[in-house]
Design an enzyme around this catalytic site. Structure first.
Site, PDB file in Angstrom:
ATOM      1  N   GLU A  41       0.824  -1.263  -0.006  1.00 42.08           N
ATOM      2  CA  GLU A  41       0.074   0.119   0.101  1.00 42.08           C
ATOM      3  C   GLU A  41       1.023   1.094   0.068  1.00 42.08           C
ATOM      4  O   GLU A  41       1.798   1.242   0.651  1.00 42.08           O
ATOM      5  CB  GLU A  41      -0.867  -0.103   1.278  1.00 42.08           C
ATOM      6  CG  GLU A  41      -1.852   0.997   1.149  1.00 42.08           C
ATOM      7  CD  GLU A  41      -2.834   0.864   2.370  1.00 42.08           C
ATOM      8  OE1 GLU A  41      -3.571   1.838   2.541  1.00 42.08           O
ATOM      9  OE2 GLU A  41      -3.066  -0.121   3.237  1.00 42.08           O
ATOM     10  N   ARG A 272       5.080 -13.685   9.139  1.00 46.76           N
ATOM     11  CA  ARG A 272       5.772 -12.261   8.989  1.00 46.76           C
ATOM     12  C   ARG A 272       7.186 -12.386   9.777  1.00 46.76           C
ATOM     13  O   ARG A 272       7.145 -13.216  10.353  1.00 46.76           O
ATOM     14  CB  ARG A 272       4.934 -11.276   9.367  1.00 46.76           C
ATOM     15  CG  ARG A 272       4.462 -11.214  10.799  1.00 46.76           C
ATOM     16  CD  ARG A 272       3.648  -9.940  11.116  1.00 46.76           C
ATOM     17  NE  ARG A 272       2.725  -9.665  10.130  1.00 46.76           N
ATOM     18  CZ  ARG A 272       2.519  -8.272   9.839  1.00 46.76           C
ATOM     19  NH1 ARG A 272       3.579  -7.399  10.092  1.00 46.76           N
ATOM     20  NH2 ARG A 272       1.834  -8.116   8.734  1.00 46.76           N
ATOM     21  N   LYS A 282       3.916   0.733  11.678  1.00 47.95           N
ATOM     22  CA  LYS A 282       4.027   1.885  10.836  1.00 47.95           C
ATOM     23  C   LYS A 282       3.853   3.031  11.950  1.00 47.95           C
ATOM     24  O   LYS A 282       4.516   4.196  11.958  1.00 47.95           O
ATOM     25  CB  LYS A 282       2.878   1.834  10.018  1.00 47.95           C
ATOM     26  CG  LYS A 282       3.341   2.501   8.574  1.00 47.95           C
ATOM     27  CD  LYS A 282       2.313   2.325   7.617  1.00 47.95           C
ATOM     28  CE  LYS A 282       2.790   1.122   6.598  1.00 47.95           C
ATOM     29  NZ  LYS A 282       1.889   0.827   5.631  1.00 47.95           N
TER      30      LYS A 282
HETATM   31  P1  ATP Z   1      -0.564  -1.704   6.479  1.00 47.49           P
HETATM   32  O1  ATP Z   1      -0.891  -1.717   7.859  1.00 47.49           O
HETATM   33  O2  ATP Z   1      -0.329  -0.335   6.050  1.00 47.49           O
HETATM   34  O3  ATP Z   1      -1.140  -2.632   5.671  1.00 47.49           O
HETATM   35  P2  ATP Z   1       1.720  -3.287   5.964  1.00 47.49           P
HETATM   36  O4  ATP Z   1       2.950  -3.537   6.861  1.00 47.49           O
HETATM   37  O5  ATP Z   1       1.021  -4.642   5.815  1.00 47.49           O
HETATM   38  O6  ATP Z   1       0.994  -2.109   6.738  1.00 47.49           O
HETATM   39  P3  ATP Z   1       1.641  -3.384   3.115  1.00 47.49           P
HETATM   40  O7  ATP Z   1       2.198  -2.316   2.254  1.00 47.49           O
HETATM   41  O8  ATP Z   1      -0.010  -3.716   3.070  1.00 47.49           O
HETATM   42  O9  ATP Z   1       2.197  -2.759   4.501  1.00 47.49           O
HETATM   43  O10 ATP Z   1       2.646  -4.817   2.894  1.00 47.49           O
HETATM   44  C1  ATP Z   1       2.937  -4.965   1.653  1.00 47.49           C
HETATM   45  C2  ATP Z   1       3.172  -6.546   1.745  1.00 47.49           C
HETATM   46  O11 ATP Z   1       4.193  -6.606   2.753  1.00 47.49           O
HETATM   47  C3  ATP Z   1       1.949  -7.373   2.479  1.00 47.49           C
HETATM   48  O12 ATP Z   1       1.706  -8.347   1.307  1.00 47.49           O
HETATM   49  C4  ATP Z   1       2.332  -7.740   3.563  1.00 47.49           C
HETATM   50  O13 ATP Z   1       1.478  -8.954   3.898  1.00 47.49           O
HETATM   51  C5  ATP Z   1       4.014  -7.745   3.586  1.00 47.49           C
HETATM   52  N1  ATP Z   1       4.572  -7.387   4.736  1.00 47.49           N
HETATM   53  C6  ATP Z   1       4.131  -6.494   5.930  1.00 47.49           C
HETATM   54  N2  ATP Z   1       5.177  -6.482   6.900  1.00 47.49           N
HETATM   55  C7  ATP Z   1       5.698  -7.984   6.818  1.00 47.49           C
HETATM   56  C8  ATP Z   1       6.671  -8.494   7.485  1.00 47.49           C
HETATM   57  N3  ATP Z   1       6.903  -8.138   8.900  1.00 47.49           N
HETATM   58  N4  ATP Z   1       7.005  -9.725   7.278  1.00 47.49           N
HETATM   59  C9  ATP Z   1       6.621 -10.113   5.888  1.00 47.49           C
HETATM   60  N5  ATP Z   1       5.806  -9.532   5.254  1.00 47.49           N
HETATM   61  C10 ATP Z   1       5.246  -8.276   5.405  1.00 47.49           C
HETATM   62 MG    MG Z   2      -1.074  -4.504   4.721  1.00 50.92          MG
END
Ligand code: ATP
Ligand code: MG
Length: 602
Positions: A41, A272, A282
């Site tokens: 995002e 994750r 975030k």
């Molecule tokens: P938000 O709360 O804004 O959604 P987010 O950290 O999930 O924050 P995204 O931009 O939605 O951010 O994440 C993009 C991709 O990265 C998604 O597929 C998410 O699952 C993956 N991702 C986010 N954090 C992690 C993590 N700690 N480990 C592995 N993958 C992650």
């Molecule tokens: Mg997300």
């Protein structure tokens, strides 16, 4: 020990995703195609956790001669910005991946998503609900109780369709109506209890401008975007596991209706990345930047990818970490030392060696002629003779590290002390003859004599053995540099947790992290936080010193990484290292100095 040859590149170890893909390739489910996607995002900077997702998605595609799409999940017009898109593209490229022409936006599909929504209404599978958000929440039920059907659930399709079109036309206020799928209010899975898929938001979108005032929600958008892009394996983090039935429901229905093509994508979830000694949420990262606890998003201590780059971490180091720690379906914590060790191992392999004196003490070689100098030759990499040697000037007055001299050494101290001999590495054996002190009794210089027959690399030089071997620089030739000594941002493994040291083994309550995904696909992290995580900041995470460096280092191109012998890995700062001022950041020390602390907390 740090000069051991680097371990051979690990062969890809089996993991459940590789097994699934191999099986799909074998059965021909997708005609041998592997298409993945990384769906950020555009609402913030990518962090170490995203690196895992990027490496898995782009890595699996590359291993299978497939492709990975970069897709911006931009369905929340209030939070997104192009500035973030640029930074995300930069971070993915920095990690070494290329999406080619496959850069997409969920907003590319707004027309299709809208058309499909009308189709769901026409099929009697969706309805316009006039309940308030609070009412919907209150009637959703719980894990043990079914939800209550909305009074609008049986609204005739024609009426819902008319209302939906008026929503789109801008006739209603935010929140007045939502479009919900009609699935099952008694489903044990809360995500299946008539989820909202469209809401009214009178807001400009950074790409579609004011064209829309209704926006699709995450669960509905994501699966359809995957299907439209003909993704085969849609890989995401575990908090989306409970969303998978909805993912399948939506695209199965559309495929049954002939609106999507089969074979359909399938979602797979992995654990994750959770790391000790940092925070990845975030909200917290924003707070660290906004309140000035760090020097910006690319502060080398920040767990962002822009920070990692400035720190001197390497893309291969991240890949090594992910390969070593594997891809699993169990949420676990990785100790920061695993990340640091992966970086050390990669840097040991790639970084040329240089000399810097971080805490200088003058060493005067009394029997070496004044105004004379000569070159000594130091290998650029001890395991890679092909990288050659460089000249390091030697002269009468040298800088050595303050802790390489002790006036009254304890037993077992093999560096310099009165009467003792050491080798000045790549140079001569010297014997300490005395010290100069100031009025307060501080040592301001050490005196020595050198043995002209012991120059490294000359015949017979190695016949005389000494135990100590220290590094040095010629005072007349050394240049100065600003050196930023970075260390872990937090002093404890679990910042803000009731038990931040995680001491009670098995007491996972203080460290357990529950992550859930809401309708926006936004992930909320709930580390049980009884204390303020800011109280756990490491006060020594950044120290700035002035040091002496080899003359050649002043010409280093920004972002070049080095091992400063016996000190650690350093990188010429991306922003501040210039032709006129040298600035190096410490990436990581040679050895783990946190070992004991983490051992105690283990
Ligand atoms: P938000 O709360 O804004 O959604 P987010 O950290 O999930 O924050 P995204 O931009 O939605 O951010 O994440 C993009 C991709 O990265 C998604 O597929 C998410 O699952 C993956 N991702 C986010 N954090 C992690 C993590 N700690 N480990 C592995 N993958 C992650
Ligand atoms: Mg997300």
């Amino acid at each position: 020990m740090t000069d051991k040859p680097a371990p051979p590149a690990p062969a890809p170890a089996p993991n459940f995703l590789r097994t699934i893909i191999a099986e799909d390739n074998r059965s021909g489910k997708y005609g041998g195609q592997v298409v993945t996607r990384f769906p950020p995002e555009p609402n913030g900077y990518l962090h170490y956790g995203h690196a895992k997702s990027i490496i898995i998605n782009f890595g699996l595609a590359a291993e299978n001669n497939g492709r990975c799409n970069l897709r911006f999940d931009d369905t929340n017009p209030l939070k997104e910005d192009v500035e973030f898109e640029d930074s995300i593209c930069g971070a993915v490229r920095w990690l070494g991946y290329d999406w080619g022409e496959h850069r997409y936006h969920a907003s590319d599909y707004y027309d299709d998503l809208y058309r499909f929504a009308e189709w769901f209404i026409e099929q009697g599978l969706a309805y316009i609900d006039s309940q308030s958000a609070e009412d919907m929440r209150a009637t959703r039920g719980t894990l043990t109780e079914p939800g209550k059907e909305s009074p609008d659930r049986h609204r005739p399709a024609a009426e819902s369709l008319a209302l939906f079109r008026r929503m789109k036309a801008g006739e209603f206020a935010d929140g007045q109506y939502v479009l919900r799928l009609k699935i099952d209010m008694a489903s044990p899975n809360l995500n299946m209890r008539d989820p909202a898929i469209y809401r009214i938001r009178h807001a400009s979108h950074h790409r579609t401008g004011d064209k829309w005032c209704v926006y699709p929600l995450y669960d509905y958008t994501h699966c359809i975007s995957d299907a439209l892009e003909r993704i085969t394996h849609s890989i995401c983090t575990l908090e989306f596991q409970d969303h998978r039935p909805l993912y399948d429901w939506v695209i199965e229905k559309l495929a049954d209706g002939g609106l999507l093509e089969r074979p359909l994508p399938r979602q797979y979830e992995f654990a994750r990345l959770n790391l000790t000694y940092v925070v990845l949420s975030k909200r917290k990262l924003i707070e660290l930047v906004n309140k000035g606890f760090v020097d910006g998003w690319d502060d080398p201590r920040m767990p962002t990818l822009v920070g990692a780059r400035r720190r001197g971490f390497t893309p291969d180091g991240f890949r090594l970490l992910i390969e070593r720690t594997g891809v699993s379906k169990n949420d676990t914590w990785l100790d920061m030392s695993l990340l640091e060790n992966a970086m050390r191992d990669d840097l040991n392999d790639i970084a040329e060696r240089r000399i810097a004196i971080l805490d200088p003490l003058k060493l005067i070689i009394d029997n070496y002629p004044e105004n004379q100098s000569e070159d000594c030759f130091a290998p650029n990499h001890p395991q890679k003779p092909e990288l050659g040697k460089r000249a390091v000037p030697f002269s009468r007055e040298l800088w050595i590290e303050r802790d390489d001299f002790m006036e009254t050494p304890p037993k077992g101290y093999f560096r310099l002390s009165p009467g003792k001999e050491v080798r000045l590495r790549y140079g001569y054996i010297v014997q300490c003859t005395g010290v100069d002190k100031d009025a307060a009794g501080n040592i301001v210089a050490v005196h020595a004599t050198y043995d002209p027959d012991t120059k490294s690399g000359t015949s017979g030089a190695e016949t005389r053995k000494v135990k100590g071997n220290i590094h040095w620089l010629s005072a007349a030739h050394a240049k100065t540099a600003e050196i930023r000594l970075y260390d872990r941002l937090f002093a404890v493994p679990f910042p803000g947790a009731r038990n931040p040291l995680g001491e009670a083994a098995g007491d996972t309550s203080s460290t357990a992290k529950a992550v859930s995904a809401d309708a926006d696909g936004e992930t909320a992290e709930a580390v049980s936080e009884e204390r303020n995580y800011l109280d756990d900041l490491n006060p020594d995470s950044k120290k700035v010193i002035t040091a002496y460096i080899e003359p050649a280092l002043a010409d280093a191109v920004p972002e070049t990484r080095f091992q400063f012998e016996r000190q650690g890995y350093f990188v010429a700062d991306l922003e501040d290292h210039t032709k006129t001022k040298s600035v190096f950041n410490r990436t990581v020390t040679l050895k783990d100095s946190w070992g004991e602390a983490s051992g105690k907390s283990g």
